[in-house]
Every structure is written in C-alpha cells, then in structure tokens.
Design a protein around this motif. Structure first.
Motif, PDB file in Angstrom:
ATOM      1  N   MET A   1       0.848  -1.207   0.000  1.00  0.00           N
ATOM      2  CA  MET A   1       0.000   0.000   0.000  1.00  0.00           C
ATOM      3  C   MET A   1       0.886   1.262   0.000  1.00  0.00           C
ATOM      4  O   MET A   1       1.745   1.416   0.858  1.00  0.00           O
ATOM      5  N   GLU A   2       0.663   2.124  -0.988  1.00  0.00           N
ATOM      6  CA  GLU A   2       1.442   3.369  -1.066  1.00  0.00           C
ATOM      7  C   GLU A   2       0.724   4.471  -0.295  1.00  0.00           C
ATOM      8  O   GLU A   2      -0.510   4.475  -0.198  1.00  0.00           O
ATOM      9  N   ASN A   3       1.498   5.424   0.223  1.00  0.00           N
ATOM     10  CA  ASN A   3       0.892   6.621   0.818  1.00  0.00           C
ATOM     11  C   ASN A   3       0.346   7.520  -0.280  1.00  0.00           C
ATOM     12  O   ASN A   3      -0.768   8.008  -0.211  1.00  0.00           O
ATOM     13  N   VAL A   4       1.212   7.741  -1.269  1.00  0.00           N
ATOM     14  CA  VAL A   4       0.809   8.643  -2.353  1.00  0.00           C
ATOM     15  C   VAL A   4       1.446   8.190  -3.672  1.00  0.00           C
ATOM     16  O   VAL A   4       2.633   7.901  -3.726  1.00  0.00           O
ATOM     17  N   ILE A   5       0.610   8.132  -4.693  1.00  0.00           N
ATOM     18  CA  ILE A   5       1.113   7.882  -6.042  1.00  0.00           C
ATOM     19  C   ILE A   5       0.920   9.176  -6.827  1.00  0.00           C
ATOM     20  O   ILE A   5      -0.148   9.815  -6.751  1.00  0.00           O
ATOM     21  N   ILE A   6       1.958   9.556  -7.545  1.00  0.00           N
ATOM     22  CA  ILE A   6       1.894  10.761  -8.379  1.00  0.00           C
ATOM     23  C   ILE A   6       1.912  10.299  -9.835  1.00  0.00           C
ATOM     24  O   ILE A   6       2.826   9.561 -10.245  1.00  0.00           O
ATOM     25  N   ILE A   7       0.906  10.701 -10.591  1.00  0.00           N
ATOM     26  CA  ILE A   7       0.870  10.308 -12.009  1.00  0.00           C
ATOM     27  C   ILE A   7       1.294  11.516 -12.826  1.00  0.00           C
ATOM     28  O   ILE A   7       0.578  12.521 -12.894  1.00  0.00           O
ATOM     29  N   GLY A   8       2.466  11.425 -13.434  1.00  0.00           N
ATOM     30  CA  GLY A   8       2.979  12.537 -14.240  1.00  0.00           C
ATOM     31  C   GLY A   8       4.353  12.950 -13.759  1.00  0.00           C
ATOM     32  O   GLY A   8       4.563  13.141 -12.557  1.00  0.00           O
ATOM     33  N   GLY A   9       5.282  13.092 -14.712  1.00  0.00           N
ATOM     34  CA  GLY A   9       6.665  13.426 -14.360  1.00  0.00           C
ATOM     35  C   GLY A   9       7.105  14.736 -14.974  1.00  0.00           C
ATOM     36  O   GLY A   9       8.247  14.901 -15.381  1.00  0.00           O
ATOM     37  N   GLY A  10       6.184  15.720 -15.033  1.00  0.00           N
ATOM     38  CA  GLY A  10       6.555  17.069 -15.461  1.00  0.00           C
ATOM     39  C   GLY A  10       6.871  17.921 -14.238  1.00  0.00           C
ATOM     40  O   GLY A  10       6.995  17.384 -13.124  1.00  0.00           O
ATOM     41  N   PRO A  11       6.997  19.232 -14.418  1.00  0.00           N
ATOM     42  CA  PRO A  11       7.313  20.113 -13.281  1.00  0.00           C
ATOM     43  C   PRO A  11       6.325  19.973 -12.119  1.00  0.00           C
ATOM     44  O   PRO A  11       6.733  19.993 -10.956  1.00  0.00           O
ATOM     45  N   ALA A  12       5.030  19.787 -12.415  1.00  0.00           N
ATOM     46  CA  ALA A  12       4.037  19.669 -11.339  1.00  0.00           C
ATOM     47  C   ALA A  12       4.245  18.381 -10.556  1.00  0.00           C
ATOM     48  O   ALA A  12       4.298  18.379  -9.319  1.00  0.00           O
ATOM     49  N   GLY A  13       4.376  17.268 -11.269  1.00  0.00           N
ATOM     50  CA  GLY A  13       4.560  15.969 -10.616  1.00  0.00           C
ATOM     51  C   GLY A  13       5.857  15.924  -9.820  1.00  0.00           C
ATOM     52  O   GLY A  13       5.888  15.421  -8.686  1.00  0.00           O
ATOM     53  N   TYR A  14       6.936  16.462 -10.404  1.00  0.00           N
ATOM     54  CA  TYR A  14       8.227  16.433  -9.697  1.00  0.00           C
ATOM     55  C   TYR A  14       8.205  17.318  -8.456  1.00  0.00           C
ATOM     56  O   TYR A  14       8.804  16.974  -7.427  1.00  0.00           O
ATOM     57  N   THR A  15       7.532  18.468  -8.540  1.00  0.00           N
ATOM     58  CA  THR A  15       7.454  19.333  -7.346  1.00  0.00           C
ATOM     59  C   THR A  15       6.691  18.603  -6.248  1.00  0.00           C
ATOM     60  O   THR A  15       7.108  18.586  -5.083  1.00  0.00           O
ATOM     61  N   ALA A  16       5.570  17.978  -6.629  1.00  0.00           N
ATOM     62  CA  ALA A  16       4.791  17.214  -5.646  1.00  0.00           C
ATOM     63  C   ALA A  16       5.655  16.081  -5.071  1.00  0.00           C
ATOM     64  O   ALA A  16       5.574  15.772  -3.875  1.00  0.00           O
ATOM     65  N   ALA A  17       6.500  15.490  -5.905  1.00  0.00           N
ATOM     66  CA  ALA A  17       7.368  14.399  -5.440  1.00  0.00           C
ATOM     67  C   ALA A  17       8.383  14.913  -4.412  1.00  0.00           C
ATOM     68  O   ALA A  17       8.621  14.269  -3.384  1.00  0.00           O
ATOM     69  N   ILE A  18       8.967  16.075  -4.699  1.00  0.00           N
ATOM     70  CA  ILE A  18       9.972  16.631  -3.774  1.00  0.00           C
ATOM     71  C   ILE A  18       9.328  16.918  -2.406  1.00  0.00           C
ATOM     72  O   ILE A  18       9.852  16.550  -1.357  1.00  0.00           O
ATOM     73  N   TYR A  19       8.142  17.530  -2.440  1.00  0.00           N
ATOM     74  CA  TYR A  19       7.476  17.870  -1.172  1.00  0.00           C
ATOM     75  C   TYR A  19       7.051  16.623  -0.398  1.00  0.00           C
ATOM     76  O   TYR A  19       7.287  16.522   0.805  1.00  0.00           O
ATOM     77  N   THR A  20       6.417  15.686  -1.070  1.00  0.00           N
ATOM     78  CA  THR A  20       5.916  14.506  -0.339  1.00  0.00           C
ATOM     79  C   THR A  20       7.088  13.617   0.105  1.00  0.00           C
ATOM     80  O   THR A  20       7.023  12.981   1.149  1.00  0.00           O
ATOM     81  N   LEU A 104      -3.731  10.298  -4.155  1.00  0.00           N
ATOM     82  CA  LEU A 104      -3.299  10.315  -5.559  1.00  0.00           C
ATOM     83  C   LEU A 104      -3.114  11.768  -5.999  1.00  0.00           C
ATOM     84  O   LEU A 104      -3.972  12.611  -5.690  1.00  0.00           O
ATOM     85  N   ILE A 105      -2.011  12.022  -6.668  1.00  0.00           N
ATOM     86  CA  ILE A 105      -1.822  13.365  -7.247  1.00  0.00           C
ATOM     87  C   ILE A 105      -1.758  13.193  -8.764  1.00  0.00           C
ATOM     88  O   ILE A 105      -0.909  12.468  -9.288  1.00  0.00           O
ATOM     89  N   VAL A 106      -2.682  13.864  -9.443  1.00  0.00           N
ATOM     90  CA  VAL A 106      -2.766  13.754 -10.901  1.00  0.00           C
ATOM     91  C   VAL A 106      -2.045  14.959 -11.516  1.00  0.00           C
ATOM     92  O   VAL A 106      -2.432  16.103 -11.283  1.00  0.00           O
ATOM     93  N   ALA A 107      -0.984  14.689 -12.260  1.00  0.00           N
ATOM     94  CA  ALA A 107      -0.197  15.781 -12.865  1.00  0.00           C
ATOM     95  C   ALA A 107       0.187  15.381 -14.296  1.00  0.00           C
ATOM     96  O   ALA A 107       1.348  15.437 -14.684  1.00  0.00           O
ATOM     97  N   THR A 108      -0.822  14.952 -15.047  1.00  0.00           N
ATOM     98  CA  THR A 108      -0.553  14.369 -16.363  1.00  0.00           C
ATOM     99  C   THR A 108      -0.422  15.410 -17.492  1.00  0.00           C
ATOM    100  O   THR A 108      -0.195  15.035 -18.646  1.00  0.00           O
ATOM    101  N   GLY A 109      -0.583  16.693 -17.154  1.00  0.00           N
ATOM    102  CA  GLY A 109      -0.298  17.744 -18.136  1.00  0.00           C
ATOM    103  C   GLY A 109      -1.244  17.764 -19.326  1.00  0.00           C
ATOM    104  O   GLY A 109      -2.264  17.072 -19.379  1.00  0.00           O
ATOM    105  N   SER A 110      -0.873  18.580 -20.270  1.00  0.00           N
ATOM    106  CA  SER A 110      -1.642  18.613 -21.519  1.00  0.00           C
ATOM    107  C   SER A 110      -0.646  18.635 -22.663  1.00  0.00           C
ATOM    108  O   SER A 110       0.508  18.988 -22.481  1.00  0.00           O
ATOM    109  N   SER A 111      -1.116  18.252 -23.804  1.00  0.00           N
ATOM    110  CA  SER A 111      -0.219  18.228 -24.960  1.00  0.00           C
ATOM    111  C   SER A 111      -0.731  19.216 -25.997  1.00  0.00           C
ATOM    112  O   SER A 111      -1.934  19.217 -26.290  1.00  0.00           O
TER     113      SER A 111
END
Ligand SMILES: Cc1cc2nc3c(=O)[nH]c(=O)nc-3n(C[C@H](O)[C@H](O)[C@H](O)COP(=O)(O)OP(=O)(O)OC[C@H]3O[C@@H](n4cnc5c(N)ncnc54)[C@H](O)[C@@H]3O)c2cc1C
Length: 311
Positions: A1-20, A104-111
């Motif tokens: 069981m994960e505490n938090v999964i972040i979907i997306g590896g752009g600036p938003a997802g990485y910032t959320a990753a650094i904080y969590t 869950l943190i959704v940071a999948t961006g747009s194209s």
C-alpha cells in the motif's frame, strides 16, 4: 500500500514528489513516456526564477529528478493505463500490474495539439514552438508564422509582435474564430498580416526552420513562405482520458479542482497543466504541485490519525 502515487513526471509531478518525499511519504511517481514533461521540448527555460543565464529543459529536468530522488521519491518511467477511484484505497494500473494508494496526485499535463505535418516534429525546439511566452524572445527582429485562428493564436500572435519584425497568422478558413476585440486589435497592428484560407503542408529547414510550404484551399495553389519560426496554436489536449467518468472535468477535459487542488474525489489532488487552461507555465505548475503535495500530506496524516501542522 502506497501513501501517495503521483501520475505525471513534469514540473508539477516532480514538485509534488519533492514535497511529499521530504515529508517522508516515499511517493511513487509514474512519469509516463515523457519524463520531465513538456519542458524537455525547449532548449531554453529563461523565465523560471533562479537561473539568470537560463537552463535547457533537459538540464532542468535532470536537476529536479536528482532532487526528488535525493529525498527518497521512487521514479518509474511507466505509463498509467487505468485508475479506479471508486473506493479507498485507490487503484492504479500499469498494464497488468496494479498498485494501491491512499492519496493520488494527478499531474498528467496537456499536450499541444499538433499539425501532424512533415517538419513539425523534427524542428520542435529548433524554430517550431507551441509557446509564445516561452520562446518569443528568441525571435527578435525575425519573421514568424502563427498557425491558428482562435483566441490563443491571436493572443499569442499579438504577444509575438513585441519581438518579431513580422507575424504572419495563417488560418485554414476565411473567417477567424477569435473574439472580435482580439481580431480588431490584431488588424490594427502593423506587424501582423493574415493569410487566410490556407493550410500549412510542410515546415522546411536544415538545422533550424527557414520556411514553410502552404496551400490555398480555395485555389489549390501551393507556395513557399520564407520564415524564421513557426508557432502552432491550434489548441491543447489535456491528458485526462484515464480519468473520464471518475473525476469532474470541464467540457474541454481539464480536471476541475478547488483552490486547494482537491478534485471531486476526496484524496485525489491535481496539479499543473491538466487543471490549468490558462497559464501553462513551469512556475505555475510547480506552485500547484506544491499545494497538491501539502494537501495530500494532510490527507494521509488525517487517515492515520496524526496531527498535521496548521490543520
Ligand atoms: C516547446 C515548449 C516550450 C515551453 N517553454 C516554457 C518556458 O520557457 N517557460 C515556462 O514556464 N513554460 C514553458 N512551457 C510550458 C511548460 O512546459 C508547461 O506549462 C509545464 O511543463 C506543465 O507541467 P506539468 O507537470 O503540468 O505537465 P507536463 O509538463 O505536460 O508533464 C506531464 C507529465 O505527465 C506524464 N503523463 C501523462 N499521462 C500519463 C499517464 N497516463 N501515466 C503516467 N504519466 C503520464 C507525461 O509523460 C509527463 O511526464 C513550454 C511548453 C512547450 C511545449
């Protein structure tokens, strides 16, 4: 069981990753096919604070990747194929593998919507751009083309006249879709010319863009236009398909959230371009990534009956 999964590896997802990660939640990040996100498409990121000389998109990504891993984020370059947000714990599928998470943190961006013509992919970042705020500065005293006829094409075209010597707005119909006020403003601007009833068939160049081949859809006549840069503004596609029917979205497919980045499902937070139809910048994505991470931390603390500062 994960505490938090972040979907997306752009600036938003990485910032959320650094904080969590700094909160010891050991986030699991799925970056999808574009680790680093859209910013890796540009050679020069010059408007993010702290880099007076600018930094390439790739180098920026490498630094945030290093920073997130240093604090314990687990980064996997995998594409999330499905989610089930109907009950706790949330389920996240990567092909046949299923993961469970409390938050869950959704940071999948747009194209940016693409023209899908020859030369577009080859010259992206070398004369083809999808962001005037980001790249306009590199076209001082140059002739650029803007493809599109909606509000963002005219808005960005007007912005480009600050730098470029000439802006040719190319639109496939003979009527623009943009608001009248923008059309009037653009028509009054001496640097802007309109090329209507015209489609671009190919972007030309060797190392960088030096022209485009276009066709008049009324006459069928084809001609080459010498040009230094091409800005494509034919819309954005939010990467929200896997959340269809599970999270509230705008008609255009952007995920709705309140000012604390809470989505319509408790425990699911959103960050970056996937929620932001307007600003689409690295700094704004990092900002909402921060909020989403802090809110996810609070959510997990609450589930565990732990106190959280400021709560
Ligand atoms: C060419 C170009 C130049 C730009 N230049 C600048 C600039 O100079 N300054 C500036 O501030 N902004 C610039 N921008 C805009 C900036 O890049 C974006 O605003 C920013 O990257 C948005 O960050 P994000 O994290 O929200 O999303 P994105 O950067 O779009 O990242 C989304 C991430 O989600 C991942 N993903 C998507 N779907 C899935 C899935 N199902 N599973 C797993 N992962 C998934 C992708 O692979 C990617 O890693 C530029 C954009 C472009 C296209």
């Amino acid at each position: 069981m994960e505490n938090v999964i972040i979907i997306g590896g752009g600036p938003a997802g990485y910032t959320a990753a650094i904080y969590t990660a700094r909160s010891l939640l050991k986030p699991l990040v799925f970056t999808g096919e574009t680790p680093g996100g859209q910013i890796t498409l540009t050679n020069d990121l010059e408007n993010y604070p702290g880099f007076p000389e600018g930094i390439s998109g790739i180098e920026f990504f490498q630094k945030v990747d290093q920073q997130a891993k240093k604090f314990g984020a687990r980064i996997e370059n995998k594409f999330v194929t499905a989610v089930d947000l109907s009950s706790q714990p949330f389920k996240v599928s990567v092909g046949k593998n299923e993961y469970e998470s409390r938050a869950l943190i959704v940071a999948t961006g747009s194209s940016p919507r693409k023209l899908e013509i020859p030369g577009e992919k080859e010259f992206t970042g070398k004369g083809v751009s999808f962001c005037a705020t980001c790249d306009g500065f590199f076209f001082r005293e140059k002739h650029v083309a803007v493809i599109g006829g909606g509000n963002s094409a005219l808005d960005e075209g007007l912005y480009l006249t600050r730098f470029a010597s000439k802006v040719s707005i190319i639109h496939r119909r003979n009527q623009l879709r943009a608001d009248q006020i923008l059309q009037d403003r653009a028509r009054r601007n001496g640097k802007i010319e309109f090329i209507l009833d015209t489609v671009v068939e190919e972007i030309l160049g060797s190392d960088t863009v030096d022209g485009l081949r276009m066709k008049n859809v009324q006459t069928g006549k084809t001609e080459n236009l010498p040009i230094d840069g091409v800005f494509v503004f034919i819309g954005y596609i939010p990467n929200s398909q896997i959340f269809d029917g599970q999270l509230e979205m705008t008609d255009a497919g952007y995920i709705k959230a309140n000012s604390r980045m809470h989505t319509s499902v408790e425990g699911v937070f959103v960050a970056g371009d996937i929620h932001d139809e307007l600003y689409r910048q690295v700094s704004t994505s990092c900002g909402s990534g921060t909020i989403a991470a802090i809110e996810a931390e609070k959510f997990v603390a609450e589930m565990e009956g732990r106190a959280y500062p400021g709560k």
